[in-house]
Design an enzyme around this catalytic site. Structure first.
Site, PDB file in Angstrom:
ATOM      1  N   TYR A 146      86.999   8.153  28.730  1.00 57.94           N
ATOM      2  CA  TYR A 146      88.000   7.915  27.694  1.00 57.94           C
ATOM      3  C   TYR A 146      89.382   8.012  28.327  1.00 57.94           C
ATOM      4  CZ  TYR A 146      90.420   7.969  23.245  1.00 57.94           C
ATOM      5  OH  TYR A 146      91.237   7.637  22.201  1.00 57.94           O
ATOM      6  N   GLN A 208      86.026   6.804  16.888  1.00 59.87           N
ATOM      7  CA  GLN A 208      85.098   5.675  16.827  1.00 59.87           C
ATOM      8  C   GLN A 208      84.646   5.237  18.221  1.00 59.87           C
ATOM      9  OE1 GLN A 208      88.236   5.680  15.715  1.00 59.87           O
ATOM     10  NE2 GLN A 208      89.328   3.754  16.110  1.00 59.87           N
ATOM     11  N   ASN A 231      93.223  13.227  22.067  1.00 59.03           N
ATOM     12  CA  ASN A 231      93.848  14.064  21.046  1.00 59.03           C
ATOM     13  C   ASN A 231      92.796  14.891  20.312  1.00 59.03           C
ATOM     14  OD1 ASN A 231      92.599  12.320  19.220  1.00 59.03           O
ATOM     15  ND2 ASN A 231      94.464  11.153  18.807  1.00 59.03           N
ATOM     16  N   SER A 254      98.245  20.010  26.788  1.00 58.02           N
ATOM     17  CA  SER A 254      98.601  20.302  28.177  1.00 58.02           C
ATOM     18  C   SER A 254      99.314  21.643  28.302  1.00 58.02           C
ATOM     19  CB  SER A 254      99.513  19.203  28.728  1.00 58.02           C
ATOM     20  OG  SER A 254      98.846  17.957  28.728  1.00 58.02           O
ATOM     21  N   GLN A 276     105.459  19.210  31.506  1.00 54.28           N
ATOM     22  CA  GLN A 276     104.351  19.363  30.561  1.00 54.28           C
ATOM     23  C   GLN A 276     104.833  19.241  29.119  1.00 54.28           C
ATOM     24  OE1 GLN A 276     100.934  19.629  31.664  1.00 54.28           O
ATOM     25  NE2 GLN A 276     102.284  18.830  33.250  1.00 54.28           N
ATOM     26  N   HIS A 279     104.688  15.867  27.334  1.00 51.87           N
ATOM     27  CA  HIS A 279     103.406  15.253  26.988  1.00 51.87           C
ATOM     28  C   HIS A 279     103.287  15.070  25.475  1.00 51.87           C
ATOM     29  CE1 HIS A 279     100.819  14.481  30.376  1.00 51.87           C
ATOM     30  NE2 HIS A 279     101.188  15.603  30.943  1.00 51.87           N
ATOM     31  N   GLU A 344      95.838  25.838  32.328  1.00 49.58           N
ATOM     32  CA  GLU A 344      95.418  24.566  32.925  1.00 49.58           C
ATOM     33  C   GLU A 344      96.049  24.404  34.311  1.00 49.58           C
ATOM     34  OE1 GLU A 344      95.588  19.791  31.784  1.00 49.58           O
ATOM     35  OE2 GLU A 344      96.959  21.200  30.828  1.00 49.58           O
ATOM     36  N   HIS A 345      97.369  24.522  34.368  1.00 46.87           N
ATOM     37  CA  HIS A 345      98.117  24.425  35.626  1.00 46.87           C
ATOM     38  C   HIS A 345      98.824  25.756  35.884  1.00 46.87           C
ATOM     39  CE1 HIS A 345      98.254  20.287  33.808  1.00 46.87           C
ATOM     40  NE2 HIS A 345      97.742  19.993  34.989  1.00 46.87           N
ATOM     41  N   ASP A 378      99.006  15.709  39.287  1.00 45.39           N
ATOM     42  CA  ASP A 378      98.714  14.732  38.236  1.00 45.39           C
ATOM     43  C   ASP A 378      98.414  13.363  38.811  1.00 45.39           C
ATOM     44  OD1 ASP A 378      98.808  16.274  35.984  1.00 45.39           O
ATOM     45  OD2 ASP A 378     100.820  15.669  35.364  1.00 45.39           O
ATOM     46  N   GLU A 432      52.244  36.515  28.484  1.00 46.85           N
ATOM     47  CA  GLU A 432      52.950  35.731  27.470  1.00 46.85           C
ATOM     48  C   GLU A 432      51.999  35.118  26.452  1.00 46.85           C
ATOM     49  OE1 GLU A 432      55.554  32.923  29.352  1.00 46.85           O
ATOM     50  OE2 GLU A 432      56.904  34.490  30.080  1.00 46.85           O
ATOM     51  N   HIS A 437      48.082  27.991  30.330  1.00 51.05           N
ATOM     52  CA  HIS A 437      48.835  28.124  31.577  1.00 51.05           C
ATOM     53  C   HIS A 437      47.972  28.813  32.636  1.00 51.05           C
ATOM     54  CE1 HIS A 437      52.315  27.071  29.174  1.00 51.05           C
ATOM     55  NE2 HIS A 437      53.136  27.207  30.208  1.00 51.05           N
TER      56      HIS A 437
END
Length: 449
Positions: A146, A208, A231, A254, A276, A279, A344-345, A378, A432, A437
């Site tokens: 994506y 979708q 998002n 971010s 950042q 963003h 994240e960073h 990045d 068991e 088995h």
């Protein structure tokens, strides 16, 4: 933006100051709420929107995908034009200037070189009585990536998702990307897709697109795994379809967290925090320092640089909502808080950044020293920029080659090896209550007798 002195806070305040809300607890803005009412005719939460869309795509396939693409994105896409054709990509090359094309190719080469070193190896080891044990590393056959659209275009996201998949040996890489209202796709994104080895591209986005990849439609092939940031609706859709296919992670807004001492340059810190903040309005920019003077200087510098940004409104709102400057008594206290945040960073701008690296426990990516700014990661350095957010760096890893692979165990016992182990296998099976088995071992042992 808040500026806080840590020693003035209570123990509870100190503990909670960097705790982040869950990725799915984001409050939608009034614009998004109004748009939901317009499209769906009623008030819905983000989760309810996603459930509605995912259910419709699962039931009605391409019809629902095209319906929501028109209703939500206002994009002119039909069944005949949903998939990007080779001629559209050829035309995109004529719209991309030579210097940017060269930069895309260099970034792709750097990312490919870095990720090639991550490739896991299949292996075998010999054990007692001639038995062999091992592990086979197998690439996934088809993955979906994506690539976000909306307020910005992200050819770098194409590179970071597609190239590790290509290096892993994935046979087919399907890309989805939200189109413009005229049904076109940004030329830089299309060029990056071809340079990165993408197999097919579809002009769809949002929940979708995620549902189409997960379930498969007449036009969009079903994939084994979906990767890539998006998002809140994209993230919730990935959560909803997990199990029908795999996903990489649940990503949120971010983040950057900078640990700095008095030797750091205020201009660098402010610029990196704003990188950042621009963003989106939910982005998080945090400075933790043991220097009160630096904290004050950075706050002033942020205001100065912010005034010159084209995306000033977005960055300013992000700083007001999620910007933070913390002043600690020591730099090691700053590192403790950084680990609590699990950003994240993480940038370390101190006199000896490598000296603090052993103290890093939780971070998506670490940038050491003044010449390693976050945007370098990045775009060009080589390590992946698809990173865990919202504190999930405590348990998620950065997107990597193994994201696109699976591991299969190999067991090859000799007759002698099985006989040597038979008693213990039978005892465990009986413990068991699984008699079949145990019998699977007995029949082989008896045939030997």
């Amino acid at each position: 933006m808040k500026r806080l002195i840590m020693k003035e806070l209570t123990a509870l305040e100190r503990k909670q100051i960097l705790v982040k809300p869950s990725f799915d607890h984001v409050n939608l803005g009034e614009g998004a709420k109004a748009r939901i009412r317009q499209v769906f005719g009623k008030e819905l939460t983000a989760a309810q929107v996603v459930d509605t869309i995912v259910g419709a795509v699962r039931e009605r396939g391409d019809e629902a995908v095209l319906q929501y693409t028109q209703m939500i994105d206002g994009a002119n896409v039909t069944a005949e034009t949903m998939e990007v054709q080779a001629g559209e990509i050829d035309a995109a090359y004529t719209l991309v200037d030579s210097e940017t094309l060269a930069a895309i190719r260099q970034a792709a080469a750097n990312v490919r070189r870095f990720h090639a070193e991550q490739l896991p190896k299949s292996w075998f080891t010999e054990r007692e009585h001639g038995s062999l044990l091992g592990q086979k590393c197998i690439p996934l056959e088809r993955v979906g990536i994506y690539v976000p659209g909306g307020t910005a275009t992200y050819p770098s996201s194409v590179i970071m998702n597609a190239i590790p998949a290509s290096v892993a040996g994935v046979q087919e890489i399907i890309m989805v990307v939200p189109p413009a209202k005229d049904g076109s796709v940004n030329p830089y994104v299309l060029v990056a897709a071809r340079e990165s080895g993408v197999s097919r591209i579809f002009k769809i986005g949002g929940a979708q697109a995620i549902a189409a990849l997960a379930f498969g439609t007449e036009l969009v092939p079903k994939v084994d795994k979906i990767t890539g940031p998006g998002n809140i609706f994209v993230t919730l859709a990935k959560k909803a379809v997990y199990g029908y296919c795999d996903i990489d992670m649940l990503a949120g807004p971010s983040e950057i967290l900078i640990v700095a001492d008095q030797t750091a340059d205020k201009r660098y810190i402010a610029a990196d925090m704003l990188s950042q903040a621009e963003h989106d309005v939910l982005a998080s920019s945090i400075l933790i320092t043991d220097s009160a003077d630096l904290a004050a200087a950075v706050e002033e510098e942020l205001a100065s640089q912010l005034a010159k940004l084209p995306r000033r409104e977005i960055a300013e709102q992000a700083l007001q909502q999620n910007g933070l400057i913390l002043v600690t008594e020591t730099i090691l206290e700053a590192m403790e808080l950084a680990n609590l945040s699990a950003p994240e960073h993480l940038e370390i701008l101190t006199a000896d950044p490598f000296g603090l690296l052993p103290y890093v426990k939780h971070a998506g990516a670490v940038f050491l020293g003044p010449w390693s700014p976050e945007p370098l990661g990045d775009y060009l350095a080589g390590p992946n920029h698809v990173l865990p957010t919202g504190g999930t760096a405590r348990f998620y890893s950065v997107l990597n080659v193994e994201t696109f692979m699976k591991k299969t165990s190999i067991i090859a016992y000799s007759q002698q090896a099985l006989l040597a182990a038979s008693n213990q296998v039978i005892r465990l099976a009986e413990a068991e209550g699984l008699e079949a088995h145990a019998n699977a071992i007995r029949v082989r042992r008896e045939s030997k007798c």
